[in-house]
Every structure is written in C-alpha cells, then in structure tokens.
Enzyme design. Structure first.
Site, short mmCIF file in Angstrom:
data_model
loop_
_atom_site.label_atom_id
_atom_site.label_comp_id
_atom_site.label_asym_id
_atom_site.label_seq_id
_atom_site.Cartn_x
_atom_site.Cartn_y
_atom_site.Cartn_z
N TRP A 120 24.17 18.27 -62.47
CA TRP A 120 23.26 18.71 -61.63
C TRP A 120 21.67 18.81 -62.31
O TRP A 120 20.70 18.82 -61.59
CB TRP A 120 23.63 20.14 -60.89
CG TRP A 120 24.83 19.97 -60.32
CD1 TRP A 120 25.83 20.70 -60.40
CD2 TRP A 120 25.00 19.32 -58.90
NE1 TRP A 120 26.98 20.48 -59.64
CE2 TRP A 120 26.18 19.59 -58.58
CE3 TRP A 120 24.17 18.46 -58.40
CZ2 TRP A 120 26.69 19.01 -57.49
CZ3 TRP A 120 24.57 18.08 -57.24
CH2 TRP A 120 26.14 18.18 -56.62
N ASP A 166 18.42 26.89 -61.64
CA ASP A 166 19.43 26.72 -60.65
C ASP A 166 20.74 27.58 -60.77
O ASP A 166 21.36 27.42 -61.67
CB ASP A 166 19.79 25.24 -60.66
CG ASP A 166 21.02 24.75 -59.74
OD1 ASP A 166 21.57 25.63 -59.00
OD2 ASP A 166 21.28 23.41 -59.69
N LYS A 220 28.44 28.21 -52.48
CA LYS A 220 29.41 28.40 -53.64
C LYS A 220 29.79 30.12 -53.62
O LYS A 220 30.82 30.24 -53.95
CB LYS A 220 28.82 28.15 -55.11
CG LYS A 220 28.13 26.82 -54.98
CD LYS A 220 29.03 25.59 -55.33
CE LYS A 220 28.59 24.15 -55.09
NZ LYS A 220 27.64 23.83 -55.75
C1 LIG Z 1 26.74 22.46 -55.91
C2 LIG Z 1 25.54 22.51 -56.80
C3 LIG Z 1 24.31 21.72 -56.53
C4 LIG Z 1 24.31 20.94 -55.29
O1 LIG Z 1 23.87 21.81 -54.20
P1 LIG Z 1 23.50 21.05 -52.69
O2 LIG Z 1 23.53 22.33 -51.73
O3 LIG Z 1 24.86 20.34 -52.28
O4 LIG Z 1 22.30 20.37 -52.80
C5 LIG Z 1 23.41 21.93 -57.51
N1 LIG Z 1 23.31 22.69 -58.66
C6 LIG Z 1 24.57 23.23 -58.70
C7 LIG Z 1 24.71 23.99 -60.01
C8 LIG Z 1 25.63 23.18 -57.92
O5 LIG Z 1 26.69 23.94 -58.19
#
Ligand SMILES: *Cc1c(COP(=O)(O)O)cnc(C)c1O
Length: 355
Positions: A100, A167, A191
């Site tokens: 990511w 993030d 999540k």
């Molecule tokens: C799942 C995830 C993403 C991607 O998220 P989307 O909402 O599908 O764009 C990005 N960063 C992390 C740390 C993730 O767990």
C-alpha cells in the site's frame, strides 16, 4: 455461526448490521428508507454531523483539524494527498513498508519528486524500517500505520520535522493516537470503521493551500471542507453505517477500552503461534500488528488441511495474501475474543492430530 477473520471489507458489530437493516426499511420512523432520503434532509445532515462528532470525540481531534467523509477509498487518497500537498518541483518523503505504501508513493510521482526515506522491501516487508532521517526539505512524510498484508504495525510514530501523513486504513480506532502529531490521516472505512464506500480524512487546515496548483473541485480538500463533505452526493448509506459503528465503539467505552481488548486478542493468538509446533509468525516480533496476524506453517503440506479444518469450524477469511502466503487472521475491533479462541482451539486440535 461464522468467525470472520477477513482482511477487508471486514467484520462489523452484529448490532450495527441489525440497526443498518432496520434503517433500510424505515429510517428513524420517517417512513422512508435511508437509501431514499435526500442527503440534504435534516435527517441525513444529523447522521453526518453525528458521524463527524463521534470521530472528533473518539480520537480527541484537536481544534484546527477538519473531518471529512469522502469517496474513492484509501487509493484515491494516494493521489489526493500529493495533488493537494506536494508543490510542483517539490519533494515528498515516503516510508516504504508494504504494497500500500508503494502504491501511495507511485501516485505521488505524478506530482513531484519522491524520496523513499527507508524501505523494508528487501525482506518482503517483514519489519518496519527504523534507522533513517526524515528529510526536512520535503513537503510531508507519508507512512502506513498498519501494513494489512504483511502484518506489521508502527508501535511508535516517528518524530518529524515536517507534516506526517498517515494511511491508517487498517488500524484507525483500534488504539489511541495523538492526532496533533499528524498533518493528515486517512482511512478507507471498510477495515475497522464501516462498510466500503466511505473514506475518512482528518486534515490539519493550516497545511492546505500551499501547493500553488489548481485542483479539480472533487479532489480538492478545501472544496470538500467548504461543502461539509457534501460538495456532491455523499455515500449516504456508508456514512450512516460508519456512524452506527462509531456509536457502538463509544458505547463500549471508546478507543482506550477497545485497545485493551485488541491487545488481549493479539496476545493470546501470537502466544499460540509461538507455542504451536505447526505454525510460525511472519513479522518481526517488535513490529507485529495487533490487527492483522500473519503466520505460516513449518511444513507446507499442512497448509491446505488446516484451512479445511478451520472452514469446518466456521472460521472465514484466514487465507494469507498471495504475496505472503500462509494465513492472516484479521482481528479488527468487532471480532470478539471468543472467535480468537475458536481459531486457537482449531490450531491446537490440528497440532494434536499431526503430532
Ligand atoms: C485496504 C487498504 C488500502 C486500500 O484501500 P481502498 O479503500 O480499497 O482503496 C490502502 N491502505 C491500506 C493500509 C489498506 O489496508
């Protein structure tokens, strides 16, 4: 009953599913479904206000920050962050701690220079790099607080001379954080916070407006702040379910309480992985994630039969990501410790059978 260890979209509290289902049929006694009310109605404005208020309360967001619910997932933030924060000809620093993080820094390259402050790519991201300097001349320093795929997590945040962008998609609301340490936090909801379709952004107002770049309205944090996350039709249902989930979290005692539960869940599961001769952990001990617990089998022949046994016990979503293999148990806020014990029992039963 299923025990959902899926990495995302992940488990939400059962009460939230019930409330959300009721709201689809009749939203708060309005005689209308949450799916058909105007986003400009006082009823929905109440939902959005409440969701923002809960975010501020649960994370103790200080003055000077805006809370937004946007669309496009965390992946849209990969681009929106540099679009808004990285001036033409400027530089941004990234910690490359997983897939990511790598996707995020690739997007930043469209807007300026990217300096990888540190990487753990050479070890397939089994640890969090620690000895490095954050370049003081970069516009911001981007980190991924929890690496969902590799099961590593920043246990401490790095003191930084420049704004930190994080993030937090897979560990937001799982532990206490000090929002004042960050310039911007973003998280896809699916999540640990709600359903797919909403993305939370918490941004320090004073870091905005410095890129000197013209930015299309939808991708401009300023427009979204001015529009109160309603520049266009927001993801009404997703925001509603986020609000319900945050309310559930508050009723449980908030982030400090859930952090204790999360610590306990992670501790018992890692203890079993360490103890059980069939399995071994993947991530460096000091960087282990309390949200995504990755582990592998010592003997590859045990992988499929264990997965089968787990399925028989109602355990869902533990197959590891293809880039790591093995197993990944995501133990998000809504997963009760009783489900973790079901997994541990299955691991012990499997070890017993394969002595
Ligand atoms: C799942 C995830 C993403 C991607 O998220 P989307 O909402 O599908 O764009 C990005 N960063 C992390 C740390 C993730 O767990």
């Amino acid at each position: 009953m299923k025990h959902n260890f899926g990495a995302g979209p992940g488990i939400l509290p059962h009460e939230v599913f019930k409330q959300a289902a009721a709201g689809v049929l009749d939203f708060n006694g309005t005689g209308l479904s949450i799916l058909e009310i105007s986003h400009r109605s006082p009823e929905f404005e109440g939902v959005l206000d409440e969701a923002v208020k809960l975010v501020k309360e649960l994370l103790e967001v200080p003055e000077g920050y805006s809370v937004l619910f946007l669309q496009g997932g965390a992946s849209m933030q990969f681009a929106m962050v540099p679009y808004n924060l990285l001036p033409d000809g400027g530089k941004a620093a990234y910690l490359e701690s997983g897939v990511w993080a790598n996707k995020a820094l690739k997007e930043a390259k469209y807007f300026g220079e990217v300096e990888i402050a540190a990487t753990s790519k050479e070890s397939n991201f089994t640890y969090i790099p620690k000895d490095f300097t954050i370049p003081a001349d970069a516009a911001y320093f981007h980190i991924t607080s929890n690496n969902t795929i590799y099961g590593t997590q920043l246990q401490k945040f790095f003191p930084s001379p420049i704004p930190v962008v994080a993030d937090m998609s897979s560990d937001i609301f799982s532990r206490k954080i000090n929002v004042a340490d960050f310039g911007l936090i973003y998280a896809g909801a699916q999540k640990n916070m709600g359903p797919a379709g909403a993305t939370l952004v918490i941004v320090k107002d004073e870091i905005l407006g410095k890129s000197g770049r013209k930015i299309p309205a939808m991708l401009n944090y300023q427009t979204q702040i001015e529009g109160g996350s309603m520049y266009n039709t927001p993801p009404v249902f997703a925001i509603y379910v986020c609000m319900l989930t945050l309310n559930w979290l508050k009723s449980k005692g908030g982030v400090a309480e859930i952090e204790k539960e999360n610590d306990a869940k992670a501790r018992v599961l890692y203890e079993e992985i360490e103890r059980n001769p069939i399995f071994k952990p993947v991530a460096a001990t000091e960087d282990r994630s309390k949200m995504n617990v990755c582990f592998v089998v010592n003997n590859p022949e045990h992988e499929k039969p264990f997965l089968k046994l787990a399925e028989e016990k109602g355990i869902v979503g533990i197959k590891g990501h293809r880039s790591v293999g093995g197993f990944r148990a995501s133990i998000y806020n809504a997963l009760p410790i009783t489900s973790v014990y079901v997994l541990i029992d299955a691991m012990q039963e499997f070890a017993e059978k394969n002595k």
